[in-house]
Write a protein that holds these residues in place. Structure first.
Motif, PDB file in Angstrom:
ATOM      1  N   ARG A 152       0.842  -1.208   0.000  1.00  0.00           N
ATOM      2  CA  ARG A 152       0.000   0.000   0.000  1.00  0.00           C
ATOM      3  C   ARG A 152       0.867   1.244   0.000  1.00  0.00           C
ATOM      4  NH1 ARG A 152      -5.275   0.536   0.767  1.00  0.00           N
ATOM      5  NH2 ARG A 152      -6.570  -1.287   1.222  1.00  0.00           N
ATOM      6  N   LYS A 169      -1.110   2.276   7.649  1.00  0.00           N
ATOM      7  CA  LYS A 169      -1.091   1.040   6.874  1.00  0.00           C
ATOM      8  C   LYS A 169      -0.315   1.162   5.564  1.00  0.00           C
ATOM      9  CE  LYS A 169      -5.261  -1.095   8.755  1.00  0.00           C
ATOM     10  NZ  LYS A 169      -6.562  -1.747   8.444  1.00  0.00           N
ATOM     11  N   GLN A 204      -3.192 -11.353   9.298  1.00  0.00           N
ATOM     12  CA  GLN A 204      -4.346 -10.750   8.639  1.00  0.00           C
ATOM     13  C   GLN A 204      -4.728  -9.465   9.343  1.00  0.00           C
ATOM     14  OE1 GLN A 204      -7.704 -13.296   8.049  1.00  0.00           O
ATOM     15  NE2 GLN A 204      -6.593 -14.701   6.701  1.00  0.00           N
ATOM     16  N   ASP A 205      -5.072  -8.480   8.544  1.00  0.00           N
ATOM     17  CA  ASP A 205      -5.489  -7.181   9.055  1.00  0.00           C
ATOM     18  C   ASP A 205      -6.753  -6.782   8.308  1.00  0.00           C
ATOM     19  OD1 ASP A 205      -5.582  -4.754  10.365  1.00  0.00           O
ATOM     20  OD2 ASP A 205      -4.106  -3.795   9.049  1.00  0.00           O
ATOM     21  N   GLY A 206      -7.858  -7.365   8.710  1.00  0.00           N
ATOM     22  CA  GLY A 206      -9.115  -7.131   8.005  1.00  0.00           C
ATOM     23  C   GLY A 206      -9.057  -7.739   6.615  1.00  0.00           C
ATOM     24  N   SER A 207      -9.270  -6.933   5.587  1.00  0.00           N
ATOM     25  CA  SER A 207      -9.258  -7.425   4.213  1.00  0.00           C
ATOM     26  C   SER A 207      -7.847  -7.482   3.626  1.00  0.00           C
ATOM     27  CB  SER A 207     -10.131  -6.529   3.331  1.00  0.00           C
ATOM     28  OG  SER A 207      -9.656  -5.188   3.349  1.00  0.00           O
ATOM     29  N   ASP A 208      -6.856  -7.026   4.412  1.00  0.00           N
ATOM     30  CA  ASP A 208      -5.468  -7.025   3.951  1.00  0.00           C
ATOM     31  C   ASP A 208      -4.625  -7.952   4.817  1.00  0.00           C
ATOM     32  OD1 ASP A 208      -6.193  -5.131   2.092  1.00  0.00           O
ATOM     33  OD2 ASP A 208      -5.499  -3.428   3.284  1.00  0.00           O
ATOM     34  N   ASP A 209      -3.356  -8.131   4.391  1.00  0.00           N
ATOM     35  CA  ASP A 209      -2.336  -8.753   5.224  1.00  0.00           C
ATOM     36  C   ASP A 209      -1.371  -7.673   5.671  1.00  0.00           C
ATOM     37  OD1 ASP A 209      -3.320 -11.300   5.150  1.00  0.00           O
ATOM     38  OD2 ASP A 209      -1.934 -12.037   3.618  1.00  0.00           O
ATOM     39  N   ASP A 255       0.806  -2.561   5.197  1.00  0.00           N
ATOM     40  CA  ASP A 255      -0.125  -3.537   4.650  1.00  0.00           C
ATOM     41  C   ASP A 255       0.111  -3.749   3.153  1.00  0.00           C
ATOM     42  OD1 ASP A 255      -1.194  -3.566   7.151  1.00  0.00           O
ATOM     43  OD2 ASP A 255      -3.275  -3.293   6.499  1.00  0.00           O
ATOM     44  N   TYR A 312      -2.227  -4.965  -0.399  1.00  0.00           N
ATOM     45  CA  TYR A 312      -3.616  -5.063  -0.854  1.00  0.00           C
ATOM     46  C   TYR A 312      -4.020  -6.539  -0.853  1.00  0.00           C
ATOM     47  CZ  TYR A 312      -3.250  -0.249  -2.570  1.00  0.00           C
ATOM     48  OH  TYR A 312      -3.085   1.114  -2.666  1.00  0.00           O
ATOM     49  N   GLY A 313      -5.059  -6.852  -0.130  1.00  0.00           N
ATOM     50  CA  GLY A 313      -5.526  -8.246  -0.116  1.00  0.00           C
ATOM     51  C   GLY A 313      -4.596  -9.143   0.685  1.00  0.00           C
ATOM     52  N   HIS A 314      -4.431 -10.382   0.219  1.00  0.00           N
ATOM     53  CA  HIS A 314      -3.700 -11.378   0.983  1.00  0.00           C
ATOM     54  C   HIS A 314      -2.631 -12.053   0.125  1.00  0.00           C
ATOM     55  CE1 HIS A 314      -6.732 -11.012   4.134  1.00  0.00           C
ATOM     56  NE2 HIS A 314      -7.677 -11.185   3.204  1.00  0.00           N
TER      57      HIS A 314
END
Length: 289
Positions: free
Chosen positions: A96, A106, A166-171, A118, A120-122
């Motif tokens: 990000r 983040k 994991q951080d919500g919808s991100d890693d 962070d 984007y995504g995983h």
């Protein structure tokens, strides 16, 4: 008058001449039969040996090619002979550079040492949560000189604690100690102008070195990075192929440029019991970081 004592009895058996003739005939027939049997058998063994050498060479080149395709961009290098080295990636993500609304921490910070950011995504291949002190993170590796040197600005130092959760919808990636990536000479705006395809962060598990040694091709892993390519003094090694003719086995690499991909040329020669097989394989390398 012929009596019982003077009557000649018929003789039984073979004469010496007959025995010699029979022995000579049997020997000739055995010699002819042996040639008829031995030659096809020798031909079959030669064909099997040649096929085994071809299979071994093919599987070896496929393994090297797999490692090349998984290598960190711009990390492949050779000594122009039979040493081939690269950094092996286990996963990658898009970091990000713009923070999500209300959470600027983040995003990655290139202006100072950053210990958390962070993607984007995983991540797609590793299992999260992930933790390691033996791997590396790399961003925008543009040449092998920078990525291998000890004071690299695009790769975390050896021993850095890398944790991914994991951080919500991100890693989220956490580094200990914090590290300042300066892949753009510390200039944030240069990074922000790039496309999303150029903002990858790579997770590396370490270097891989292929080395021709005697009559074997060895694969070395787990050793300490060095600015110069050479035989590692630590780590572990495994034999990839035997019966290798190291004088005729070479690895060369052309890095490419903005208009074309890099090109790795792999030539391996195997020899065994008079049979020699040489295979050539070329691998196109996408070096976009």
């Amino acid at each position: 008058m012929v009596t019982a004592s003077t009557r000649r009895r018929p003789q039984a058996g073979f004469t010496l001449v007959e025995l010699v003739i029979v022995i000579v005939l049997i020997g000739s027939m055995a010699s002819i039969a042996g040639k008829l049997i031995v030659q096809p058998v020798e031909g079959y063994l030669d064909l099997s040996r040649r096929a085994e050498l071809v299979d071994t060479a093919e599987m070896t080149l496929r393994q090297v090619a797999r490692d090349i395709r998984r290598a960190l961009p711009n990390s492949i290098r050779t000594d122009g002979s039979n040493l081939l080295e690269m950094l092996n990636t286990v996963d990658a993500g898009i970091y990000r550079c713009y923070p999500p609304p209300g959470d600027p921490d983040k995003r990655i910070d290139f202006s100072a040492a950053d210990d958390s950011f962070d993607i984007y995504g995983h991540f797609g291949d590793i299992s999260v949560p992930f933790s390691s002190t033996s791997g590396y993170l790399a961003i925008n590796s543009m040449n092998s000189t920078d990525v291998y040197q000890a004071a690299s600005t695009v790769r975390t130092p050896a021993g850095t604690q890398i944790d991914i959760a994991q951080d919500g919808s991100d890693d989220q990636i956490q580094l200990s100690p914090a590290f300042q990536f300066t892949p753009f000479n510390g200039s944030d705006p240069a990074e922000l102008g790039q496309s999303i395809q150029g903002r990858r962060v790579y997770l590396i598990d370490g270097p891989v070195l292929y080395r021709c040694n005697g009559d074997r091709l060895e694969r070395h892993t787990g050793y300490t990075l060095s600015s110069a390519i050479g035989v590692p003094g630590d780590g572990s090694s495994a034999t990839v192929a035997n019966h290798v003719d190291c004088d005729h086995t070479t690895f060369t690499y052309q890095p490419g440029n903005a208009q074309r991909s890099g090109l790795a040329t792999l030539q391996i020669t195997l020899t065994d019991a008079g049979e020699t097989v040489t295979l050539l394989h070329q691998v196109h390398v996408v070096n976009v970081p």
